[in-house]
Design an enzyme around this catalytic site. Sequence first.
Site, PDB file in Angstrom:
ATOM      1  CE  LYS A  82      -3.449   2.860   0.434  1.00 26.44           C
ATOM      2  NZ  LYS A  82      -4.321   3.135  -0.732  1.00 26.44           N
TER       3      LYS A  82
ATOM      4  CB  CYS B  42      -3.139   9.480  -4.186  1.00 22.44           C
ATOM      5  SG  CYS B  42      -4.600   9.151  -3.153  1.00 22.44           S
TER       6      CYS B  42
HETATM    7  C1  DHB Z   1      -5.587   5.884  -3.127  1.00 22.47           C
HETATM    8  C2  DHB Z   1      -6.401   5.525  -4.156  1.00 22.47           C
HETATM    9  C3  DHB Z   1      -5.862   5.324  -5.370  1.00 22.47           C
HETATM   10  O1  DHB Z   1      -6.598   4.994  -6.458  1.00 22.47           O
HETATM   11  C4  DHB Z   1      -4.497   5.477  -5.499  1.00 22.47           C
HETATM   12  O2  DHB Z   1      -3.974   5.277  -6.664  1.00 22.47           O
HETATM   13  C5  DHB Z   1      -3.684   5.821  -4.478  1.00 22.47           C
HETATM   14  C6  DHB Z   1      -4.241   6.013  -3.267  1.00 22.47           C
HETATM   15  C7  DHB Z   1      -6.183   6.133  -1.841  1.00 22.47           C
HETATM   16  O3  DHB Z   1      -7.197   6.842  -1.829  1.00 22.47           O
HETATM   17  O4  DHB Z   1      -5.677   5.655  -0.825  1.00 22.47           O
END
Ligand code: DHB
Length: 311
Positions: free
Chosen positions: A45, A131
């Site tokens: 993540k 993001c």
């Molecule tokens: C998040 C969502 C995404 O689509 C991304 O690419 C990076 C982060 C998020 O909201 O955490």
Amino acid sequence: MVSTKTQIAGFAFDNCLMNAAGVACMTIEELEGVKNSAAGTFVTKTATLDFCQGNPEPRYQDVPLGSINSMGLPNNGLDYYLDYLLDLQEKEPNRTFFLSLVGMSPEETHTILKKVQESEFKGLTELNLSCPNVPGKPQIAYDFETTDRILSEVFAYFTKPLGIKLPPYFDIVHFDQAAAIFNKYPLKFVNCVNSIGNGLYIEDESVVIRPKNGFGGIGGEYIKPTALANVHAFYQRLNPQIQIIGTGGVLTGRDAFEHILCGASMVQVGTTLHKEGVCAFDRITNELKAIMTEKGYENLEDFRGKLRYID
Ligand code: DHB
């Protein structure tokens, strides 16, 4: 003997399929699940410097043709992922993993990248320039001036293998402008694409996620043509030293095949992994191998980037 093995930045992977950042990668338990599946590797993540709660729930919804999310970068903070990866590279020295990261500000991004630079981390770093979900923060990669400045600052101190995660672009001029910037830097890869930002999904008379009155990033079946266009546009434009990771709309082996045909060296699975779990890697790998067998291809190099045009 059909093989789906691949390489990124000189690191070898047994399989070209892996998770997309954000899915099955928030906790060590989830990362272990991907690591021990048929996937070739995992990406964490996207880590910020400190633990981040993210946006209020519900913030992710699977829908018939894909998904919508406004997660807001919930994550356990850089040290959680970095400590795990440092441990893992001792335990599994023959495998390479990806660390995704971005700061809540350019300054924080530099703080994080300097910590990675100063650590013993030997894997691949993916800087998330895309993001779409942090309220009040635009996607960095839609601001070419800021993107260019951040990359020039980063490469003044960062010497480990680095790639960037990109949002989809929708205009040929933007492909040209973005590629011209990326070609100035020793990037190892670009990852196309993140979710298509700020869609709206409605059930009955209501949105389905709480943050931002329901606006969120779209993934899954909806986005494959956009993802393939971005993979191929950058494959055509980038220096050959910059490899492409293809992400977006991979439900089947056929979808993975198309990403590779457009130039991808690695293929990530997001929404389908969320819907199906890690057994998706087995299924998609087998479907990809069946297509390769039928076509007489033994490895990815036999068809990577070889998309045919009509005169
Ligand atoms: C998040 C969502 C995404 O689509 C991304 O690419 C990076 C982060 C998020 O909201 O955490």
